[in-house]
Write a protein that holds these residues in place. Sequence first.
Motif, PDB file in Angstrom:
ATOM      1  N   GLY A  14      43.258  39.179  30.380  1.00 45.08           N
ATOM      2  CA  GLY A  14      42.668  40.386  29.818  1.00 45.08           C
ATOM      3  C   GLY A  14      41.727  41.054  30.809  1.00 45.08           C
ATOM      4  N   LEU A  15      41.381  42.314  30.521  1.00 44.43           N
ATOM      5  CA  LEU A  15      40.463  43.065  31.377  1.00 44.43           C
ATOM      6  C   LEU A  15      39.121  42.344  31.524  1.00 44.43           C
ATOM      7  N   GLY A  16      38.671  41.759  30.405  1.00 46.78           N
ATOM      8  CA  GLY A  16      37.369  41.089  30.395  1.00 46.78           C
ATOM      9  C   GLY A  16      37.300  39.951  31.407  1.00 46.78           C
ATOM     10  N   THR A  17      38.415  39.235  31.535  1.00 49.21           N
ATOM     11  CA  THR A  17      38.430  38.106  32.472  1.00 49.21           C
ATOM     12  C   THR A  17      38.302  38.607  33.911  1.00 49.21           C
ATOM     13  N   VAL A  18      39.054  39.666  34.215  1.00 52.27           N
ATOM     14  CA  VAL A  18      38.969  40.236  35.568  1.00 52.27           C
ATOM     15  C   VAL A  18      37.540  40.704  35.818  1.00 52.27           C
ATOM     16  N   SER A  19      36.982  41.355  34.817  1.00 48.98           N
ATOM     17  CA  SER A  19      35.628  41.882  34.936  1.00 48.98           C
ATOM     18  C   SER A  19      34.631  40.752  35.193  1.00 48.98           C
ATOM     19  N   ARG A  20      34.816  39.610  34.503  1.00 51.01           N
ATOM     20  CA  ARG A  20      33.905  38.473  34.704  1.00 51.01           C
ATOM     21  C   ARG A  20      34.004  37.926  36.131  1.00 51.01           C
ATOM     22  N   VAL A  21      35.218  37.922  36.662  1.00 50.00           N
ATOM     23  CA  VAL A  21      35.395  37.465  38.048  1.00 50.00           C
ATOM     24  C   VAL A  21      34.690  38.434  39.007  1.00 50.00           C
ATOM     25  N   LEU A  22      34.866  39.711  38.746  1.00 47.29           N
ATOM     26  CA  LEU A  22      34.270  40.733  39.625  1.00 47.29           C
ATOM     27  C   LEU A  22      32.747  40.663  39.609  1.00 47.29           C
ATOM     28  N   ASN A  23      32.199  40.461  38.422  1.00 45.85           N
ATOM     29  CA  ASN A  23      30.747  40.487  38.304  1.00 45.85           C
ATOM     30  C   ASN A  23      30.114  39.113  38.511  1.00 45.85           C
ATOM     31  N   GLY A  24      30.951  38.106  38.618  1.00 41.42           N
ATOM     32  CA  GLY A  24      30.424  36.756  38.792  1.00 41.42           C
ATOM     33  C   GLY A  24      29.638  36.294  37.579  1.00 41.42           C
ATOM     34  N   THR A  25      29.957  36.856  36.410  1.00 40.94           N
ATOM     35  CA  THR A  25      29.248  36.470  35.190  1.00 40.94           C
ATOM     36  C   THR A  25      30.213  35.761  34.245  1.00 40.94           C
ATOM     37  N   GLY A  26      29.670  35.017  33.305  1.00 34.15           N
ATOM     38  CA  GLY A  26      30.488  34.334  32.302  1.00 34.15           C
ATOM     39  C   GLY A  26      31.337  33.261  32.966  1.00 34.15           C
ATOM     40  N   SER A  27      32.082  32.528  32.163  1.00 32.59           N
ATOM     41  CA  SER A  27      32.869  31.443  32.746  1.00 32.59           C
ATOM     42  C   SER A  27      34.346  31.828  32.796  1.00 32.59           C
ATOM     43  N   VAL A  28      34.939  31.484  33.903  1.00 33.63           N
ATOM     44  CA  VAL A  28      36.373  31.690  34.099  1.00 33.63           C
ATOM     45  C   VAL A  28      36.895  30.408  34.726  1.00 33.63           C
ATOM     46  N   LYS A  29      38.022  29.922  34.240  1.00 37.03           N
ATOM     47  CA  LYS A  29      38.604  28.694  34.821  1.00 37.03           C
ATOM     48  C   LYS A  29      38.853  28.911  36.313  1.00 37.03           C
ATOM     49  N   PRO A  30      38.537  27.908  37.129  1.00 32.71           N
ATOM     50  CA  PRO A  30      38.721  28.061  38.588  1.00 32.71           C
ATOM     51  C   PRO A  30      40.124  28.520  38.950  1.00 32.71           C
ATOM     52  N   GLU A  31      41.152  27.959  38.294  1.00 33.15           N
ATOM     53  CA  GLU A  31      42.514  28.340  38.697  1.00 33.15           C
ATOM     54  C   GLU A  31      42.815  29.790  38.304  1.00 33.15           C
ATOM     55  N   THR A  32      42.222  30.234  37.190  1.00 33.88           N
ATOM     56  CA  THR A  32      42.416  31.627  36.780  1.00 33.88           C
ATOM     57  C   THR A  32      41.737  32.550  37.792  1.00 33.88           C
ATOM     58  N   ARG A  33      40.509  32.197  38.171  1.00 39.62           N
ATOM     59  CA  ARG A  33      39.777  32.983  39.171  1.00 39.62           C
ATOM     60  C   ARG A  33      40.603  33.098  40.462  1.00 39.62           C
ATOM     61  N   GLU A  34      41.121  31.957  40.940  1.00 35.41           N
ATOM     62  CA  GLU A  34      41.955  31.931  42.146  1.00 35.41           C
ATOM     63  C   GLU A  34      43.118  32.920  42.034  1.00 35.41           C
ATOM     64  N   LYS A  35      43.794  32.813  40.904  1.00 35.88           N
ATOM     65  CA  LYS A  35      44.961  33.654  40.635  1.00 35.88           C
ATOM     66  C   LYS A  35      44.575  35.138  40.714  1.00 35.88           C
ATOM     67  N   ILE A  36      43.471  35.467  40.023  1.00 36.96           N
ATOM     68  CA  ILE A  36      43.039  36.869  39.978  1.00 36.96           C
ATOM     69  C   ILE A  36      42.686  37.372  41.381  1.00 36.96           C
ATOM     70  N   LEU A  37      41.980  36.554  42.140  1.00 38.36           N
ATOM     71  CA  LEU A  37      41.589  36.961  43.497  1.00 38.36           C
ATOM     72  C   LEU A  37      42.835  37.180  44.371  1.00 38.36           C
ATOM     73  N   GLU A  38      43.833  36.319  44.165  1.00 41.74           N
ATOM     74  CA  GLU A  38      45.080  36.469  44.916  1.00 41.74           C
ATOM     75  C   GLU A  38      45.761  37.792  44.597  1.00 41.74           C
ATOM     76  N   VAL A  39      45.829  38.081  43.295  1.00 45.39           N
ATOM     77  CA  VAL A  39      46.479  39.329  42.863  1.00 45.39           C
ATOM     78  C   VAL A  39      45.736  40.541  43.429  1.00 45.39           C
ATOM     79  N   MET A  40      44.409  40.477  43.411  1.00 41.38           N
ATOM     80  CA  MET A  40      43.623  41.579  43.961  1.00 41.38           C
ATOM     81  C   MET A  40      44.003  41.843  45.412  1.00 41.38           C
ATOM     82  N   LYS A  41      44.151  40.766  46.162  1.00 42.66           N
ATOM     83  CA  LYS A  41      44.496  40.872  47.573  1.00 42.66           C
ATOM     84  C   LYS A  41      45.889  41.486  47.708  1.00 42.66           C
ATOM     85  N   GLU A  42      46.805  40.942  46.904  1.00 33.89           N
ATOM     86  CA  GLU A  42      48.187  41.396  46.929  1.00 33.89           C
ATOM     87  C   GLU A  42      48.282  42.903  46.662  1.00 33.89           C
ATOM     88  N   LEU A  43      47.549  43.345  45.654  1.00 31.33           N
ATOM     89  CA  LEU A  43      47.622  44.754  45.241  1.00 31.33           C
ATOM     90  C   LEU A  43      46.672  45.635  46.065  1.00 31.33           C
TER      91      LEU A  43
END
Lengths: 322, 322
Positions: A14-43
């Motif tokens: 969800g958008l909220g999860t991406v937002s939490r990764v971006l802001n470094g707030t709230g908890s996100v599973k490490p593997e989810t964070r990894e995945k999101i960061l990878e996608v950001m790079k890809e796109l």
Amino acid sequence: MATIKDVAKKSGVGLGTVSRVLNGTGSVKPETREKILEVMKELDYTPNEVARNFKKQSTKFIGLIIPSVWHPFYSELAFYIEDESYKNDYKLMLCNSESKKEKEIQYLEMLKRNQVAGIIILSYNNIGKYINPKLRVVTIDRYFSKEVPLVASDNYEGGKIATETLINNGCKYLGYLGGGSTVATDVFKRKEAFIDTAEKNKVKYCILEEVVRFGCEGELAKKFLDKYPEVDGVFTSTDMFAGAFISEARGRGKRIPEDIQVIGYDGIQTNGYFRPILSTIRQPVEEIARSSVEILINQINGVEVPEELVLPVSFRKGETTI
Amino acid sequence: MATIKDVAKKSGVGLGTVSRVLNGTGSVKPETREKILEVMKELDYTPNEVARNFKKQSTKFIGLIIPSVWHPFYSELAFYIEDESYKNDYKLMLCNSESKKEKEIQYLEMLKRNQVAGIIILSYNNIGKYINPKLRVVTIDRYFSKEVPLVASDNYEGGKIATETLINNGCKYLGYLGGGSTVATDVFKRKEAFIDTAEKNKVKYCILEEVVRFGCEGELAKKFLDKYPEVDGVFTSTDMFAGAFISEARGRGKRIPEDIQVIGYDGIQTNGYFRPILSTIRQPVEEIARSSVEILINQINGVEVPEELVLPVSFRKGETTI
């Protein structure tokens, strides 16, 4: 350009999860964070801080107003202020006022229009009424009001140490040479301490203080030596004045330190390449810079801050005292 | 806080009229303009540039990435770049990379996230692939690609003038001392010209060049004098190297310029307070700075710009040549 929605979709979150990764707030599973960061790079996704600033109606900008970054003392100060800001995820907007009141006011307006998070200002002008405490402001070397925290080196102690050193070294006729200001700044304490210490020790002294533009210290040094050729110990308000004075005195056949001992203020010489190496009162520039940023960020975050922070100075012996 | 709507209402005009006054575009009757400006003052209205940036999806920020503003050459450059930006209604974000590739890349990312209008960069690292031509970029002293305009002083001519001056002054064994770089920068032309000129004139020469951090020039100067104690004419890649070399040479009993003549590069000494006053190749710093901003703004405005702008240098005689 890829948007945050594209990132969320491709990452399967969800958008909220991406937002939490971006802001470094709230908890996100490490593997989810990894995945999101990878996608950001890809796109080739870049978060848009302009949109963030607009939505939050706040920015991560700090405005720095100084007389001129083209000056050994202010450039060291600006370097550390930028470094400390950056470490705290703030960006620095550099404003050179050339000590002109008009420019300072214009910069304050500009920074307000850009909704900077806070301002660090070093001004020798009468601009108190433009320093809106609602803007978060930290001031260096200059008291405006109780609402505006001041960071300074211990100017009185610096003046005292310098004057005592000259007296202990045997000087019999002391001089103070410095740049004036139309308003009371913390720098004046250097002169106050000089007077107090000379009087307490019953040593003869003279003073020449005038408003002088950067680079024109030599003119005042000339005037000083015309008027007081007999001094044998001089304390100057800055190292630039010390340099100018020594150059002028040597041109008149005076030996430094044999005939006249000189102590400057600031500690601008960070290498030993150029001479003379000044005896001087060294300001804790890095500490002034980092503390100013720290206090400003505390203000921004609603943390209580001191009205005033005075940092210790030290005497650094060079070649211009015995 | 007052909004643009409040201003329009109280002035008795439409939003478009207020907007035209704010942007200085379109025609507004002088008396209407006066009235609107008065109302703005009365309501303490400040235009919100954050909102403007968001709506236009563009900013009036210029990012400046330099090794360190705490350095006499870069601080002069930064001063004039800020001055020229401000005159053109741009604000300067200062970024000190400390010549670290990682920091340069982080700053480029940060500036991109903040949608700066353009970037001026001075880098000696291998970061070509991060210099996206879609960002408007001007580079100083370093060629990246045809898409990225370069502004530099005439480094080859500077090296040629320096070397010829030493030869004309009677030097028989020339040395070049300078900071190296892992990538080809325009600064290398100083050394190229030194070699070409020495060979053309059949004068013996030696070279020492290594990557050195700011403030550590003295270590390389030591190494140089250990290796080549017989030189009688030295050209250094910067004034800092000249200062370090002279300090080291004097410590070994060499007289400057009697035993060794020295010519630096940059022209960092803007007052005569500290000695020696270097003989040096003076860079047109102000012109480099203002031209960089001008070319960047032309790029931003879609005006065609030159691939390269090379500005003339001049020899400034000091005390370190005869």
